[in-house]
Write an enzyme that holds these catalytic residues in place. Structure first.
Site, mmCIF file in Angstrom:
data_model
loop_
_atom_site.group_PDB
_atom_site.id
_atom_site.type_symbol
_atom_site.label_atom_id
_atom_site.label_comp_id
_atom_site.label_asym_id
_atom_site.label_seq_id
_atom_site.Cartn_x
_atom_site.Cartn_y
_atom_site.Cartn_z
ATOM 1 C CE1 TYR A 84 7.365 -21.013 -11.967
ATOM 2 C CE2 TYR A 84 7.163 -19.665 -9.999
ATOM 3 C CZ TYR A 84 6.946 -20.844 -10.662
ATOM 4 O OH TYR A 84 6.294 -21.872 -10.030
ATOM 5 N NE ARG A 119 7.805 -19.271 13.506
ATOM 6 C CZ ARG A 119 7.686 -18.130 14.200
ATOM 7 N NH1 ARG A 119 8.080 -16.984 13.680
ATOM 8 N NH2 ARG A 119 7.171 -18.145 15.413
ATOM 9 C CE LYS A 164 12.457 -24.361 -10.371
ATOM 10 N NZ LYS A 164 11.358 -25.309 -10.286
ATOM 11 C CG ASP A 195 14.052 -15.633 -10.827
ATOM 12 O OD1 ASP A 195 15.022 -16.416 -10.820
ATOM 13 O OD2 ASP A 195 12.866 -16.017 -10.795
HETATM 14 N N1 PLP Z 1 11.810 -18.464 -10.479
HETATM 15 C C1 PLP Z 1 11.949 -19.263 -11.536
HETATM 16 C C2 PLP Z 1 12.680 -18.769 -12.748
HETATM 17 C C3 PLP Z 1 11.385 -20.556 -11.528
HETATM 18 O O1 PLP Z 1 11.511 -21.340 -12.609
HETATM 19 C C4 PLP Z 1 10.673 -20.985 -10.376
HETATM 20 C C5 PLP Z 1 10.042 -22.319 -10.318
HETATM 21 O O2 PLP Z 1 9.859 -22.973 -11.318
HETATM 22 C C6 PLP Z 1 10.554 -20.118 -9.290
HETATM 23 C C7 PLP Z 1 11.151 -18.869 -9.374
HETATM 24 C C8 PLP Z 1 9.828 -20.539 -8.058
HETATM 25 O O3 PLP Z 1 10.629 -21.447 -7.335
HETATM 26 P P1 PLP Z 1 10.070 -22.615 -6.396
HETATM 27 O O4 PLP Z 1 9.342 -23.585 -7.269
HETATM 28 O O5 PLP Z 1 11.311 -23.159 -5.773
HETATM 29 O O6 PLP Z 1 9.166 -21.981 -5.400
#
Ligand code: PLP
Length: 386
Positions: free
Chosen positions: A110, A58, A208, A183
């Site tokens: 997001y 973990r 992604k 991000d």
């Molecule tokens: N950041 C962005 C730009 C995203 O598009 C997403 C998911 O669609 C996330 C964060 C969150 O990622 P996860 O779905 O892997 O938890």
């Protein structure tokens, strides 16, 4: 693990590092590392973990080593951590702060993270302020020197694809005593390296582009410095338990070997699609950082190298009904959420994001994959022409 070839160039390019997953070869000569499923590790006779170097998975797993080292190299950071999801990685950054800390987050971001911040982080005592931070004047006016601990950016920002000038935002954040986290999911390290532009931390939904095959949920953080906040994020991961499974870590590394050609093909396809449908009958607007008409195109040209990514959105003259009708009739684009996979996806975002979303009803988000661009254009054309 050792370097495979002592005659290799001292500083191989990122493409080479990714394709060869750093060129690591294990003691048995395998050029593809194995998966380490063990959750627990042997103690030495004196009760210490001096030999194995780890106690329980973990906290960390040997399968993470290579993928974290590759992420560190591609982003030009000091260290990386993989998480059970992009959300687990992003929320670790906020959970490492203290109640009362002021954080700035962008109005276009997001939606899942925005929702978590408003539902959980605010209740837990973080002072979360949402600002249109792609506008640097607004960002500069919003930081509170000595009070703002974190500026969070997303660029290009989902799903309107606003681009924020990372270097300028870093200056603003640092002048106020805040750290800058980006991000960079939509850009990937192929197109943008936020740490080199002054950011302190990079976050990816590795679900992604990094993995790229729509078969792993994973997240990653990469840091410029192994400082106290970074140690707290590591404690959030091991204490909260949002750890990636070793099989998923292995799949992620496999996916990352083809990161560069995937992202470049998707970017070239997206540019073709964006150019074809800008000004097309029935299309009100194409939102894509690679178009001259994009409001931050000049910034995108400076900070995105070799392409503008595979993500774009299209707005339709006929409003929600027209957008829904197009999504209903594409055949190659699949109606599904998520992005960054080899296959093209299309989605009506307003119905996903709900009432508080800044996303217009007439908008479809496209994740452009690596298929033939001509097929993608023909598919959208037949759906729009109906
Ligand atoms: N950041 C962005 C730009 C995203 O598009 C997403 C998911 O669609 C996330 C964060 C969150 O990622 P996860 O779905 O892997 O938890």
């Amino acid at each position: 693990m050792t370097d495979s070839d002592p005659a290799a160039p001292l500083a191989p390019s990122p493409e080479t590092l990714a394709a060869q997953a750093l060129g690591w070869v294990d003691a048995g000569g395998a050029i593809v590392a194995g998966i380490s499923p063990s959750t627990t590790f042997l103690r030495d006779a004196d009760g210490s973990y001096a030999t194995s170097g780890r106690a329980y998975s973990r906290a960390e797993n040997p399968t993470y080593l290579q993928v974290e080292a590759l992420l560190t190299a591609l982003e030009g950071g000091r260290a990386a951590m993989v998480f059970a999801s992009g959300m687990a990685a992003a929320t670790a950054v906020f959970l490492a702060l203290n109640p009362g800390d002021h954080v700035l987050v962008p109005s276009v971001m997001y939606w899942g993270l925005r929702g978590w911040l408003l539902d959980f982080a605010v209740r837990w005592g973080l002072d979360v302020e949402i600002v249109p931070s792609a506008d640097l004047a607004v960002l500069a006016a919003s930081v509170r020197p000595g009070r703002t601990r974190l500026v969070w950016l997303e660029t290009p920002a989902n799903p309107l694809w606003h681009v924020t000038d990372i270097a300028a935002a870093a200056e603003i954040a640092h002048a106020a005593g805040a750290r800058l986290a980006v991000d960079s999911t939509a850009a990937s390290p192929v197109l943008t390296r936020p740490l080199a532009l002054g950011a302190d931390l990079v976050m990816h939904s590795a679900t992604k582009y990094l993995n790229g095959h729509s078969d792993v949920v994973a997240g990653a953080l990469i840091t410029a410095d192994e400082d106290a906040p970074w140690q707290r994020m590591a404690a959030v991961r091991s204490g909260g338990g949002a750890v990636l499974g070793p099989f998923e870590a292995w799949l992620l590394l496999r996916g990352m070997r083809t990161l560069f050609p995937r992202v470049r093909t998707a970017s070239a396809n997206a540019l073709d699609v964006a150019r074809y449908f800008e000004g097309y009958p029935g299309v009100a607007e194409v939102l894509y950082p690679g178009l001259d008409s994009h409001p931050q195109h000049a910034v995108a040209r400076r900070q995105m190298v070799g392409g503008f990514g595979g993500m774009l959105s299209i707005r339709f003259d006929g409003g929600r009904d027209a957008a829904m009708a197009v999504a209903a009739t594409t055949r190659i684009f699949k109606r599904a959420t998520s992005l960054g996979g080899v296959e093209s996806l299309i989605e009506h975002r307003a119905s996903v994001e709900g009432r508080d979303s800044p996303v217009p009803e007439d908008l479809l988000r496209l994740s452009v994959g690596i298929e033939a661009a001509s097929d993608l254009i023909a598919d959208l054309k037949q759906a729009i022409d109906r």
